[in-house]
Design a protein around this motif. Structure first.
Motif, mmCIF file in Angstrom:
data_model
loop_
_atom_site.group_PDB
_atom_site.id
_atom_site.type_symbol
_atom_site.label_atom_id
_atom_site.label_comp_id
_atom_site.label_asym_id
_atom_site.label_seq_id
_atom_site.Cartn_x
_atom_site.Cartn_y
_atom_site.Cartn_z
ATOM 1 N N SER A 210 0.831 -1.211 0.000
ATOM 2 C CA SER A 210 0.000 0.000 0.000
ATOM 3 C C SER A 210 0.862 1.257 0.000
ATOM 4 N N THR A 211 1.979 1.211 0.668
ATOM 5 C CA THR A 211 3.004 2.249 0.572
ATOM 6 C C THR A 211 4.251 1.585 0.015
ATOM 7 N N SER A 212 4.777 2.125 -1.065
ATOM 8 C CA SER A 212 5.882 1.439 -1.744
ATOM 9 C C SER A 212 6.933 2.431 -2.209
ATOM 10 N N GLY A 234 2.006 6.260 -2.266
ATOM 11 C CA GLY A 234 1.161 5.978 -1.110
ATOM 12 C C GLY A 234 1.642 6.723 0.120
ATOM 13 N N PRO A 235 0.815 6.742 1.171
ATOM 14 C CA PRO A 235 1.148 7.526 2.375
ATOM 15 C C PRO A 235 2.284 6.890 3.171
ATOM 16 N N VAL A 236 3.198 7.746 3.638
ATOM 17 C CA VAL A 236 4.294 7.301 4.497
ATOM 18 C C VAL A 236 3.985 7.730 5.920
ATOM 19 N N ALA A 237 3.907 6.780 6.821
ATOM 20 C CA ALA A 237 3.548 7.090 8.200
ATOM 21 C C ALA A 237 4.687 7.833 8.883
ATOM 22 N N PRO A 238 4.376 8.835 9.701
ATOM 23 C CA PRO A 238 5.427 9.515 10.469
ATOM 24 C C PRO A 238 6.214 8.512 11.302
ATOM 25 N N GLY A 239 7.521 8.744 11.358
ATOM 26 C CA GLY A 239 8.377 7.830 12.101
ATOM 27 C C GLY A 239 8.890 6.656 11.298
ATOM 28 N N SER A 240 8.439 6.527 10.054
ATOM 29 C CA SER A 240 8.950 5.446 9.204
ATOM 30 C C SER A 240 10.443 5.635 8.963
ATOM 31 N N VAL A 260 17.694 6.325 7.808
ATOM 32 C CA VAL A 260 17.109 7.647 7.988
ATOM 33 C C VAL A 260 15.729 7.468 8.626
ATOM 34 N N THR A 261 15.476 8.212 9.688
ATOM 35 C CA THR A 261 14.159 8.194 10.324
ATOM 36 C C THR A 261 13.403 9.450 9.915
ATOM 37 N N THR A 262 12.250 9.269 9.315
ATOM 38 C CA THR A 262 11.436 10.424 8.939
ATOM 39 C C THR A 262 10.671 10.916 10.159
ATOM 40 N N VAL A 263 10.446 12.198 10.239
ATOM 41 C CA VAL A 263 9.727 12.771 11.375
ATOM 42 C C VAL A 263 8.322 13.215 10.984
ATOM 43 N N ARG A 264 8.006 13.099 9.717
ATOM 44 C CA ARG A 264 6.671 13.485 9.254
ATOM 45 C C ARG A 264 6.366 12.725 7.976
ATOM 46 N N SER A 265 5.105 12.721 7.613
ATOM 47 C CA SER A 265 4.727 12.093 6.356
ATOM 48 C C SER A 265 5.277 12.918 5.199
ATOM 49 N N THR A 266 5.941 12.274 4.271
ATOM 50 C CA THR A 266 6.585 12.981 3.166
ATOM 51 C C THR A 266 6.625 12.077 1.942
ATOM 52 N N PRO A 267 6.481 12.641 0.726
ATOM 53 C CA PRO A 267 6.546 11.792 -0.471
ATOM 54 C C PRO A 267 7.961 11.417 -0.868
ATOM 55 N N THR A 268 8.965 12.102 -0.282
ATOM 56 C CA THR A 268 10.361 11.787 -0.618
ATOM 57 C C THR A 268 11.225 11.862 0.636
ATOM 58 N N LEU A 303 11.962 0.180 3.281
ATOM 59 C CA LEU A 303 11.131 1.064 4.097
ATOM 60 C C LEU A 303 10.572 0.257 5.260
ATOM 61 N N HIS A 304 10.660 0.835 6.473
ATOM 62 C CA HIS A 304 10.175 0.165 7.685
ATOM 63 C C HIS A 304 9.278 1.121 8.454
ATOM 64 N N ASP A 305 8.312 0.571 9.144
ATOM 65 C CA ASP A 305 7.439 1.438 9.940
ATOM 66 C C ASP A 305 8.145 1.843 11.229
#
Length: 624
Positions: A210-212, A234-240, A260-268, A303-305
């Motif tokens: 669903s998110t790829s 698809g949507p990337v959950a914060p913290g992914s 890299v740990t994302t801190v917000r939903s982002t397309p890139t 990609l990991h949650d």
């Protein structure tokens, strides 16, 4: 975001599960974003011409009714398609059923529920329906597009499956459409060839989570790191978290993992991936990519949650190398490099712009190397990524060039710019691509020498290319009437080696060619631009006609040889002139293969050498 470097066991395990992208067999349509499961839709489709453009009103989007068969992805003008009708047909339709077996082969499952329908290229404007419902549209005849068709194939539809219908519109008289070497006359003439209408690159299905991971962009970041942009669908959950694990397959060497740990939903997500072993400057050339040693680094991007559970993973590869210009030289990995290139039209007698097979793309790259070249100029074509894979793997520098439009107008500017941006975005990660060429011989900017608007367009597209990719030199207008170009490129079909030698002998010769009227009869630099000491390359020369065996009556070249010995002697003399030049930084011979009425190839149209390969190689390389 935060970035850490560590040795991650789970990323290493992912490497064991996914295929090494640098060692794939060359059949996967998108070689730098590799998944284990996919399903080709190439093969028999239903097909109809629609010369009266009546299909929309007649409801063909729900089915073609009485239709003939075509073999996709070969264009209907070609014999390989089974249609072989090269006349003017501005609208064509295709239909094929997706069945449960196709969806299973693509890997659809609870873990990968989203179904993507990929088109390598459809010329020029495509509209796609599934079971009569609009699935998507795309404009641009040379670039790929993807449709998420999950909602259209939500059920298996039993034995009936799901009907995919494609309408392709390609007006042969619309000069605002980027077309490259496709003729606007009904019959091929001069340097132009049969048209390519509709589907001409592979069509395939792929199932993803669903998110790829949707796109990877690798660019150099100094001698010991690479920059990576990961784009998601698809949507990337914060913290992914995104992890990148690198391995050098030649030694089975673990080059480390970055997270890299994302801190917000982002397309890139953007990250810099260090390659620690490259910090040793005395050993950095053990990993760098070049035509002589085309080393590729494998990568797994995952990609990991937020809890560390895997969401998606793909395998990729990259080449560690740098490009530049300086002191009149083209620079590869910081050193002057003599570019020995061949013009490649990428055109086959029975399948036209479409390659006959994935193996044919590999063989094309092998032949370029066997003939003694270290580079090729893919001419007026955005080539199949599978050819670029073999250029990456075998070691071929590639001049990447947009297919030109022939009219200068706001519509032509918009269309070519959009398609060129898609091409650069798609192919930017290939280490083999070493220059971008947005124009050739003033096609579409025929009055650029004096017209301020056309000059602005040429400068703007050149600078836009640099903005999209600052890592490569850009050639503003290959061969003619250049402005803000990183390499001065000259086209010269002089057939006498002695004359050619004088023309490019020394600094005085350079001043005459670059600063005045070039051999083309046009000013080499226009718009107030002056010689800034750039590298100078002879990027079209040769073109000697020789037809062993059966002679084609309309076959031609820029000059002609009497027999095989005379042909080799002419090639040798012209290359001796290039080698003797004190300032030429590279050259490009016209051309690799005979192409329709152009019989000036080193190989026949069937890819057979006209004399033994060793003789051609000696002439090209000067190695006696």
């Amino acid at each position: 975001m935060t970035t850490t470097t560590h040795a991650a066991a789970d990323a290493g395990a992912a490497l064991d599960r996914l295929p090494l992208a640098s060692r794939q067999d060359g059949s996967y349509p998108r070689p730098q974003l590799l998944r284990e499961r996919w399903a080709t839709l190439d093969g028999p489709w239903d097909f109809r011409h629609d010369d009266a453009d009546a299909g929309l009103a007649a409801g063909w989007s729900a089915g073609l009714g009485e239709a003939r068969e075509i073999t996709v992805p070969f264009p209907p003008e070609s014999a390989a398609s089974g249609v072989a009708e090269p006349g003017f047909h501005p609208v064509v339709w295709y239909a094929r059923t997706i069945r449960a077996a196709d969806l299973a082969a693509a890997g659809r499952s609870a873990a990968a529920p989203r179904v993507l329908l990929h088109f390598g290229a459809v010329d020029y404007r495509a509209t796609v329906w599934i079971d009569g419902a609009l699935a998507g549209e795309h404009e641009g005849g040379h670039t790929a597009f993807t449709l998420d068709v999950t909602a259209h194939v939500a059920d298996d539809a039993g034995d009936d499956g799901h009907l995919v219908v494609v309408r392709a519109e390609d007006d042969p008289h619309d000069l605002t459409q980027p077309r490259g070497k496709q003729d606007w006359h009904e019959d091929a003439h001069a340097i132009w060839y049969r048209r390519t209408t509709g589907i001409w690159q592979t069509v395939w299905l792929e199932a993803v989570p669903s998110t790829s991971i949707d796109h990877l962009r690798w660019l150099p970041a100094g001698p010991s790191a690479v920059d990576l942009t990961v784009r998601f669908r698809g949507p990337v959950a914060p913290g992914s978290r995104v992890r990148v694990a690198l391995r050098f397959d030649e030694r089975d060497e673990d080059l480390g993992t970055v997270e890299v740990t994302t801190v917000r939903s982002t397309p890139t997500v953007d990250l810099t991936v260090p390659i620690a072993r490259q910090r040793n400057g005395q050993a950095e050339d053990e990993l760098t990519w070049s035509p002589e040693k085309p080393r590729l680094v494998d990568a797994v991007v995952s990609l990991h949650d937020a809890d560390g559970a895997p969401v998606d993973a793909v395998s990729s590869y990259l080449g560690v190398r740098s490009l530049g210009v300086g002191d009149g030289s083209f620079l590869l990995n910081g050193y002057p490099y003599d570019v020995r290139s061949v013009l490649n039209q990428g055109y086959w007698p029975d399948s036209h712009l479409a390659a006959p097979s994935a193996d044919a793309l590999r063989r094309e790259a092998e032949l370029i190397k066997e003939l003694g070249f270290n580079a090729c100029r893919v001419h007026q074509k955005i080539e199949d990524p599978r050819f670029l894979y073999w250029a990456d793997r075998l070691g071929i520098l590639v001049w990447a060039e947009t297919p030109g439009a022939y009219e200068f107008s706001p519509t032509a500017v918009q269309r070519l710019t959009r398609e060129w941006m898609e091409a650069v975005d798609r192919d930017v990660s290939h280490p083999s691509i070493v220059t971008w060429v947005p124009f050739n011989e003033s096609w579409g900017i025929q009055h650029v020498a004096d017209d301020p608007a056309q000059q602005a367009y040429s400068r703007a597209l050149t600078d836009l290319t640099r903005a999209l990719d600052p890592s490569r030199p850009v050639i503003s207008n290959d061969g003619w009437e250049q402005q803000n170009t990183d390499i001065v490129t000259v086209h010269d079909y002089e057939g006498d080696g002695v004359v050619l030698g004088r023309r490019y002998a020394d600094a005085a010769a350079r001043e005459r060619v670059v600063g005045g009227i070039a051999p083309s009869g046009r000013r080499q630099l226009v718009g107030g631009w002056a010689d800034a000491g750039q590298p100078v390359m002879l990027t079209e020369f040769g073109g000697v006609n020789y037809q062993p065996g059966e002679v084609r009556a309309d076959g031609w070249g820029y000059t002609a040889a009497q027999d095989g010995d005379d042909w080799v002697a002419r090639i040798t003399a012209l290359y001796d002139a290039v080698r003797a030049s004190r300032f030429l930084a590279g050259s490009c011979w016209t051309q690799l293969t005979d192409t329709m009425q152009e019989t000036n190839g080193l190989l026949t149209a069937a890819r057979e050498p006209k004399v033994p390969v060793e003789q051609i190689r000696r002439a090209v390389t000067g190695q006696r």
